[in-house]
Scaffold this motif. Structure first.
Motif, PDB file in Angstrom:
ATOM      1  N   LEU A  58      -5.791  -4.470   1.863  1.00 33.28           N
ATOM      2  CA  LEU A  58      -6.240  -3.650   0.730  1.00 33.28           C
ATOM      3  C   LEU A  58      -7.667  -3.149   0.929  1.00 33.28           C
ATOM      4  O   LEU A  58      -7.992  -2.014   0.553  1.00 33.28           O
ATOM      5  N   TYR A 105      -7.458  -0.331   3.226  1.00 30.85           N
ATOM      6  CA  TYR A 105      -6.753   0.774   2.558  1.00 30.85           C
ATOM      7  C   TYR A 105      -7.682   1.543   1.622  1.00 30.85           C
ATOM      8  O   TYR A 105      -7.708   2.785   1.629  1.00 30.85           O
ATOM      9  N   HIS A 106      -8.465   0.834   0.846  1.00 27.67           N
ATOM     10  CA  HIS A 106      -9.314   1.484  -0.150  1.00 27.67           C
ATOM     11  C   HIS A 106     -10.559   2.121   0.462  1.00 27.67           C
ATOM     12  O   HIS A 106     -11.240   2.910  -0.219  1.00 27.67           O
ATOM     13  N   THR A 107     -10.868   1.805   1.693  1.00 29.60           N
ATOM     14  CA  THR A 107     -12.021   2.437   2.353  1.00 29.60           C
ATOM     15  C   THR A 107     -11.583   3.455   3.396  1.00 29.60           C
ATOM     16  O   THR A 107     -12.421   4.047   4.081  1.00 29.60           O
ATOM     17  N   ARG A 108     -10.281   3.701   3.505  1.00 28.12           N
ATOM     18  CA  ARG A 108      -9.732   4.526   4.593  1.00 28.12           C
ATOM     19  C   ARG A 108     -10.198   5.973   4.558  1.00 28.12           C
ATOM     20  O   ARG A 108     -10.279   6.630   5.599  1.00 28.12           O
ATOM     21  N   ILE A 114       0.836  -1.217   0.000  1.00 27.31           N
ATOM     22  CA  ILE A 114       0.000   0.000   0.000  1.00 27.31           C
ATOM     23  C   ILE A 114       0.863   1.255   0.000  1.00 27.31           C
ATOM     24  O   ILE A 114       0.447   2.297  -0.517  1.00 27.31           O
ATOM     25  N   ASP A 124       0.471   4.091  -2.821  1.00 27.93           N
ATOM     26  CA  ASP A 124       0.162   5.461  -2.425  1.00 27.93           C
ATOM     27  C   ASP A 124       1.210   6.461  -2.903  1.00 27.93           C
ATOM     28  O   ASP A 124       0.918   7.648  -2.987  1.00 27.93           O
TER      29      ASP A 124
END
Length: 220
Positions: free
Chosen positions: A140, A143-146, A99, A103
Motif C-alpha cells: 500500500l 501504491y499510494h506513492t506511485r 490495490i 484502483d
C-alpha cells in the motif's frame, strides 16, 4: 537500474536469506541481507500493476505460483507439508488484489477500497502468510506513492515505510529500509523482457526452496 536488475537483486538477497534461515539460523548477517528482498518485490509488484495490460492475469499468475510454491516452501522450512504458514506469493496475491480493487471499484465506491485492504490484511494474518499484514502495508505504501515524481516519491515512501517498521515490527526487520538504496536507483525502465525471463523469476522461488530442502535433507 532497471526492473530486471532490481528483480535480480531481490532474488539473490532472498536466496541468501533463506540459506541463512535453514543452514545458519544463528548468523544474523544472512537475515539482514535478506531483509532487502521483500520491499523490492513489493515495489516491483506496484510497478507491474501500473504497467500491466492484464492485471487479472497478473493476479492469476501470482496465485498459481502461490499454490505451486507451497510444498517446496513447507519442505524447506518445516521438513514436511505444514499448513500453518503460507509462502510469500500468497501475500503478494492478496496485496495485488487489494490495490486492483482500490484502483477500479474503489473509485466509484470508496468503501470498497477500504474493505479490500482490511480483508487482505485479515486474510494475510489468518493464513499466516510471509510478512502477514505488514506485507500488505508495504504494498500500500508503494501504491499510494506511485504517481509522485522525483525524489519526493521515494522520500515519502521511505519515511512511512521506516516508521511502519518501528511501529509494527522491530528487530531485524528494521534493516528492510536498506532496500531503498536500490529502489531509489530505479530508472523506470523494464530492461530485457520475454516470457522466458518472466517465468524464470517466478520459478526461481519454488526451485531454490526445493534445492535448499534437498541439500538439508540429503547432503548435510
Amino acid at each position: 537500474m532497471n526492473s530486471l536488475t532490481l528483480r535480480t537483486i531481490a532474488l539473490i538477497t532472498m536466496i541468501i536469506d533463506h540459506t541463512g534461515a535453514v543452514f545458519f539460523p544463528g548468523v544474523d548477517t544472512f537475515r539482514i541481507i535478506g531483509r532487502i528482498a521483500f520491499p523490492i518485490y513489493c515495489f516491483l509488484l506496484v510497478e507491474g500493476f501500473r504497467h500491466s495490460g492484464d492485471v487479472k492475469g497478473y493476479i492469476r499468475r501470482l496465485a498459481a505460483f502461490a499454490i505451486i510454491s507451497e510444498l517446496p516452501f513447507d519442505l524447506a522450512f518445516f521438513g514436511k507439508l505444514e499448513m500453518t504458514h503460507q509462502n510469500i506469493f500468497f501475500t503478494l496475491t492478496l496485496g495485488l488484489t487489494a490495490i486492483y480493487l482500490m484502483d477500479t471499484k474503489g473509485k466509484e465506491l470508496p468503501y470498497i477500497g477500504l474493505v479490500s485492504v482490511v480483508v487482505a490484511m485479515v486474510l494475510a494474518s489468518l493464513l499466516n502468510t510471509d510478512y502477514g499484514y505488514i506485507g500488505i502495508l508495504y504494498i500500500l505504501i508503494f501504491y499510494h506513492t506511485r504517481l509522485m515524481t522525483g525524489p519526493m516519491r521515494h522520500l515519502i515512501a521511505f519515511i512511512v515505510f521506516t516508521l511502519s517498521n518501528f511501529l509494527f515490527t522491530g528487530g531485524l526487520q528494521l534493516y528492510s529500509s536498506l532496500a531503498f538504496i536500490f529502489i531509489i536507483a530505479y530508472n523506470g525502465k523494464p530492461g530485457p523482457r520475454s516470457k522466458v525471463i518472466r517465468y524464470f523469476y517466478y520459478a526461481a522461488y519454488p526451485l531454490h526452496l526445493m534445492v535448499i530442502f534437498l541439500v538439508s535433507r540429503y547432503v548435510i
